[in-house]
Enzyme design. Structure first.
Site, PDB file in Angstrom:
ATOM      1  N   GLY A 109     -56.830 -39.733  -8.679  1.00 20.44           N
ATOM      2  CA  GLY A 109     -56.081 -40.866  -8.155  1.00 20.44           C
ATOM      3  C   GLY A 109     -54.610 -40.536  -8.143  1.00 20.44           C
ATOM      4  O   GLY A 109     -54.194 -39.417  -8.463  1.00 20.44           O
ATOM      5  N   VAL A 114     -59.647 -37.992 -13.621  1.00 16.17           N
ATOM      6  CA  VAL A 114     -60.678 -38.478 -14.529  1.00 16.17           C
ATOM      7  C   VAL A 114     -61.695 -37.359 -14.713  1.00 16.17           C
ATOM      8  O   VAL A 114     -62.149 -36.746 -13.754  1.00 16.17           O
ATOM      9  CB  VAL A 114     -61.374 -39.742 -13.980  1.00 16.17           C
ATOM     10  CG1 VAL A 114     -62.435 -40.229 -14.965  1.00 16.17           C
ATOM     11  CG2 VAL A 114     -60.364 -40.848 -13.740  1.00 16.17           C
ATOM     12  N   ASP A 222     -58.220 -59.375 -10.415  1.00 16.37           N
ATOM     13  CA  ASP A 222     -58.439 -58.353  -9.384  1.00 16.37           C
ATOM     14  C   ASP A 222     -59.922 -58.018  -9.290  1.00 16.37           C
ATOM     15  O   ASP A 222     -60.318 -56.860  -9.304  1.00 16.37           O
ATOM     16  CB  ASP A 222     -57.614 -57.100  -9.679  1.00 16.37           C
ATOM     17  CG  ASP A 222     -57.568 -56.151  -8.479  1.00 16.37           C
ATOM     18  OD1 ASP A 222     -57.695 -56.634  -7.333  1.00 16.37           O
ATOM     19  OD2 ASP A 222     -57.417 -54.930  -8.681  1.00 16.37           O
TER      20      ASP A 222
END
Length: 358
Positions: A109, A114, A222
């Site tokens: 990202g 990750v 969200d």
């Protein structure tokens, strides 16, 4: 919105295999035992994502909201954040003074990477988010996410284990889910879940996750399909509490922040938000599951936000006559424009979902 846990889809056969695993898995409770092979519908290709399906911070530069400045939270918040130094994390090598053994890369990202890792302290496989040269604002956001996530211990919420800093690199270790996010599953399964019972099962699970957050006085704000993972056992997990807030934080409720396709009217108007904001967003996700599209489809940000404020939510039954009216009524009530016209608590929504005889 910043990272993806689980394996990447390589082709349609991968997804078919995954859905088959859901079908054959030993499912543990009434929410998930009926995730069956019917979930493995015909797979279709899909085009790339657009920014309105991602988490944004929207700054309004004038009182009449005539000018928006948006920032995609999947992108770096500063130039420093893009200065990734992959040589400091090496596949097959220990990290954080031997605390983790890095197994493989899971995703990337704007803020970092990750990895799949083995936590030698816990003796457990984890997802390890490693962020590079994070600025002070980002570090505060991450600490906030960790603090809130640790307050919630529930089966349908992704667990967060640890937070640390090594050589100016922040890491967060989290529960590893072998599965896919709901957005990907929907896109690759023809856009919607044709089996109504399966859709209800998922709706119940995501509502249970949000109920656990609300019990701690936390509003997610969200909720969207990208922030939900489904494991190979059919268990849905809500994740990414980076934008969440405690409901008594009045300053935070004045910001426009979230994913535009799922934003509640009070978020757009910069009015105070509470648990009913999450209920609106859950209703929008339910709509996405059963109708195959978001409730409002404009690709223009201004038009999209105006639709949330003014346009009636289309009825799913008009597009799919086989849809039970009760589901349409749940969606319509959850997505009422005025918070006082929605479910006043997540337990009311859960009761209606449990009452569906499907």
């Amino acid at each position: 919105s910043i990272y993806l846990l689980g394996e990447k889809l390589r082709d349609n056969e991968d997804l078919q295999d995954y859905l088959a695993k859901i079908s054959e898995g030993l499912l543990e409770d009434e929410y998930s035992r009926n995730l069956s092979k019917e979930f493995a519908t015909e797979i279709t290709n899909y085009s790339g994502d657009d920014s309105l399906n991602r988490s944004l911070v929207i700054d309004v530069e004038s009182e009449d909201s005539s000018h928006f400045v948006t920032q995609d939270l999947s992108q770096p918040l500063s130039a420093k954040a893009s200065a990734v130094e992959p040589d400091q994390v090496t596949i097959g090598q220990p990290f954080a003074e031997g605390r983790f053994n890095i197994i493989k890369e899971l995703g990337a990202g704007g803020m970092g990477m990750v990895y799949l890792a083995h936590d030698t302290g816990l003796d457990e496989t984890v997802a390890l988010k490693v962020l590079f040269q994070v600025d002070d604002n980002q570090q505060a956001l991450l600490k906030h996410e960790i603090k809130l996530a640790r307050m919630i211990t529930a089966r349908n919420v992704l667990r967060t284990y640890d937070y640390g800093v090594v050589n100016n690199q922040i890491y967060i270790s989290m529960e590893y889910i072998h599965g896919y996010d709901l957005h990907t599953l929907l896109q690759r399964s023809g856009g919607r879940i044709d089996n109504i019972r399966l859709g209800v099962i998922l709706a119940r699970q995501m509502s249970a996750a949000i109920a656990s957050a609300h019990e701690q006085g936390i509003v997610h704000r969200d909720i969207n399909p990208r922030n939900m993972m489904i494991s190979s056992q059919g268990i849905l997990k809500v994740m990414d509490f980076g934008l969440a807030l405690q409901v008594d934080n009045e300053q935070e409720t004045k910001k426009i922040i979230g994913t535009p396709y799922y934003m509640a009217p009070e978020q757009i108007m910069r009015q105070g938000i509470d648990e009913r904001t999450d209920i609106y967003q859950l209703g929008a996700v339910f709509y996405r599951i059963f109708a195959g599209t978001t409730p409002f489809k404009s690709i223009d940000l201004r038009e999209l936000l105006q639709s949330h404020l003014k346009d009636p939510v289309p009825k799913i039954c008009e597009k799919y006559p086989e849809m039970p009216m009760e589901i349409d009524l749940i969606v319509q009530r959850a997505m009422a424009k005025k918070p006082q016209d929605r479910y006043q608590g997540i337990q009311e929504l859960q009761a209606d979902l449990q009452g569906l005889n499907i």
